[in-house]
Design an enzyme around this catalytic site. Structure first.
Site, PDB file in Angstrom:
ATOM      1  N   ASN A  46       0.788  -1.230   0.000  1.00 27.22           N
ATOM      2  CA  ASN A  46       0.000   0.000   0.000  1.00 27.22           C
ATOM      3  C   ASN A  46       0.821   1.280   0.000  1.00 27.22           C
ATOM      4  O   ASN A  46       0.303   2.354  -0.259  1.00 27.22           O
ATOM      5  CB  ASN A  46      -0.957   0.007   1.203  1.00 27.22           C
ATOM      6  CG  ASN A  46      -0.250  -0.259   2.510  1.00 27.22           C
ATOM      7  OD1 ASN A  46       0.407  -1.279   2.666  1.00 27.22           O
ATOM      8  ND2 ASN A  46      -0.348   0.663   3.435  1.00 27.22           N
ATOM      9  N   ALA A  55     -13.908  -2.737   0.936  1.00 27.53           N
ATOM     10  CA  ALA A  55     -14.713  -2.078  -0.107  1.00 27.53           C
ATOM     11  C   ALA A  55     -14.291  -0.641  -0.381  1.00 27.53           C
ATOM     12  O   ALA A  55     -14.391  -0.164  -1.514  1.00 27.53           O
ATOM     13  CB  ALA A  55     -16.185  -2.099   0.304  1.00 27.53           C
ATOM     14  N   CYS A  83      -3.291   5.079   8.469  1.00 31.97           N
ATOM     15  CA  CYS A  83      -3.378   4.800   9.896  1.00 31.97           C
ATOM     16  C   CYS A  83      -2.307   5.561  10.677  1.00 31.97           C
ATOM     17  O   CYS A  83      -2.501   5.908  11.815  1.00 31.97           O
ATOM     18  CB  CYS A  83      -3.203   3.300  10.139  1.00 31.97           C
ATOM     19  SG  CYS A  83      -4.068   2.297   8.945  1.00 31.97           S
TER      20      CYS A  83
HETATM   21  N1  PLP Z   1      -4.362  -3.688   4.223  1.00 26.31           N
HETATM   22  C1  PLP Z   1      -3.935  -2.753   3.388  1.00 26.31           C
HETATM   23  C2  PLP Z   1      -2.864  -3.077   2.409  1.00 26.31           C
HETATM   24  C3  PLP Z   1      -4.507  -1.462   3.414  1.00 26.31           C
HETATM   25  O1  PLP Z   1      -4.065  -0.540   2.568  1.00 26.31           O
HETATM   26  C4  PLP Z   1      -5.535  -1.199   4.348  1.00 26.31           C
HETATM   27  C5  PLP Z   1      -6.109   0.161   4.461  1.00 26.31           C
HETATM   28  O2  PLP Z   1      -5.381   1.143   4.488  1.00 26.31           O
HETATM   29  C6  PLP Z   1      -5.968  -2.228   5.192  1.00 26.31           C
HETATM   30  C7  PLP Z   1      -5.344  -3.458   5.108  1.00 26.31           C
HETATM   31  C8  PLP Z   1      -7.051  -2.020   6.195  1.00 26.31           C
HETATM   32  O3  PLP Z   1      -8.323  -2.004   5.563  1.00 26.31           O
HETATM   33  P1  PLP Z   1      -9.579  -1.304   6.264  1.00 26.31           P
HETATM   34  O4  PLP Z   1      -9.322   0.171   6.218  1.00 26.31           O
HETATM   35  O5  PLP Z   1     -10.759  -1.694   5.440  1.00 26.31           O
HETATM   36  O6  PLP Z   1      -9.656  -1.818   7.651  1.00 26.31           O
END
Ligand code: PLP
Length: 376
Positions: A147, A198, A321
């Site tokens: 990400n 989603a 985050c």
């Molecule tokens: N995994 C990855 C690679 C992400 O980019 C994200 C969100 O930033 C998540 C997990 C977490 O997903 P969610 O925001 O739906 O909890």
């Protein structure tokens, strides 16, 4: 406003919103109720389950709806750990915190975790993953698309190699950033569990899915009602689930065209800033077009992000985050970048909402800001 932070979240398209609306107001039944209103909600969920399953090439019975990517990951890792007597877990160092923090918590319950580093471009090596496995390895978890860098990881080759080494090891992949970028056929792969969300594909926030291959040793982590075939208790988010499926249907209808457009936006923006002195692109050639990670030598990302924000350009450093605290990216550190470069790194991420005009404008704004900071 130019929104180049689509890896953090995306807008909900009006079509998706329209499809969700009835399930908030007219057809608001609880899917567990046996009356008409309940049956309508149940039908909507089951139809959505088939849409999600079909997009990723699996059986609809193998899909469990969750409250998002984090819950899907948590449920995957915990569920496999609880179902096994083995104690060793292998993960990559560039996993999202949803994976890393969960396995570190599992350590407090007796798990032993081996964290494998990527190469300098954020690419995981199949052999290194297999070498990290032990006789008591229960789980290998490697993401499909990173990400922060956008690197496409060799997850299918990793899963194949893991199974060849030990067919009892469960393979999980965080596919949150992959869902909108790759056409998946998980049924034909060696992956046992995969997590999705989603809101990265123009669906609503707070809904996701976990793929659990039939027969995978796994235990539920939520208890209570018998929803989701007793794999995830709790009243279903019907509107959210319908929105998730609607987002996938939209994705499906113009998949190739959408990727080409995102690629063009990325290319134009990069073309507009790449000749600025000290601008460096991170990650390998094998990246999804939606993510561009760069650094500007001598300029702290915090300052650059603030200036971009003031000029109406949204970008980020690291994952959403940690964006509030702007901790140095654990991904770039794992790739071996020096802390000074990590603190100069910014992620731009694009979606089909972005226009070529925005790419040009944002590049001009970016050039101007860098010039101003350097000539202050
Ligand atoms: N995994 C990855 C690679 C992400 O980019 C994200 C969100 O930033 C998540 C997990 C977490 O997903 P969610 O925001 O739906 O909890």
């Amino acid at each position: 406003m130019i929104y180049f932070d689509n890896a953090a979240t995306t807008s909900v398209s009006s079509d998706v919103l329209m499809r969700m609306a009835p399930y908030q107001q007219q057809q608001y039944g609880n899917a567990s109720s046996i009356h008409q209103m309940g049956r309508l909600a149940r039908q909507a969920i089951e139809q959505s389950r088939r849409t999600v399953a079909s997009w990723i090439g699996v059986n609809f019975k193998e899909i469990v709806f969750t409250s998002g990517g984090t819950e899907a990951i948590h449920s995957a890792l915990f569920g496999v750990f609880m179902a096994s007597v083995r104690r060793h877990i292998v993960v990559s160092a560039i996993e999202h915190h949803a994976v890393l923090h969960t396995v570190h918590f599992l350590e407090t319950l007796g798990a032993e975790v081996t964290v494998v580093s990527p190469d300098a471009n954020g690419y995981m090596d199949v052999n290194q993953i297999v070498t990290a496995m032990r006789k008591d390895t229960l789980l290998v978890s490697v993401m499909a698309v990173n990400n922060e860098l956008g690197t496409i990881e060799p997850i299918f080759a990793i899963a194949q190699a893991v199974k060849k080494m030990d067919p009892h090891v469960v393979v999980h992949s965080d596919m949150v950033q992959s869902l909108g970028m790759q056409k998946l056929n998980l049924g034909a792969s060696d992956i046992d569990l995969a997590s999705f969300s989603a809101h990265k594909i123009h669906g609503p926030k707070g809904v996701g899915a976990l793929y659990i291959r039939q027969g995978t040793p796994w235990k539920p982590v939520f208890y209570g009602g018998s929803q989701e075939r007793e794999r995830r208790a709790g009243t279903e988010n019907v509107a959210g689930i319908v929105g998730f499926a609607a987002a996938i249907e939209t994705l499906e209808t113009h998949f190739a065209h959408r990727l080409l457009h995102i690629e063009a936006v990325n290319r134009l923006f990069w073309h507009g800033i790449s000749d600025i002195e000290g601008v460096k692109r991170h990650g390998s050639e094998s990246c999804v077009p939606s993510i561009l990670n760069i650094s500007v030598s001598g300029i702290q990302n915090e300052i650059l992000l603030m200036r971009l924000d003031l000029q109406g350009v949204c970008a980020s450093a690291g994952s959403a985050c940690t964006a509030g605290s702007l901790k140095p990216s654990h991904v770039l550190l794992a790739c071996g970048y020096p802390l000074s470069v990590v603190n100069e790194s910014i992620r731009f991420s694009f979606s089909e909402d972005n226009t070529l005009e925005e790419a040009k404008q944002a590049a001009e704004i970016f050039r101007h800001i860098v010039y101003e900071i350097r000539n202050r």
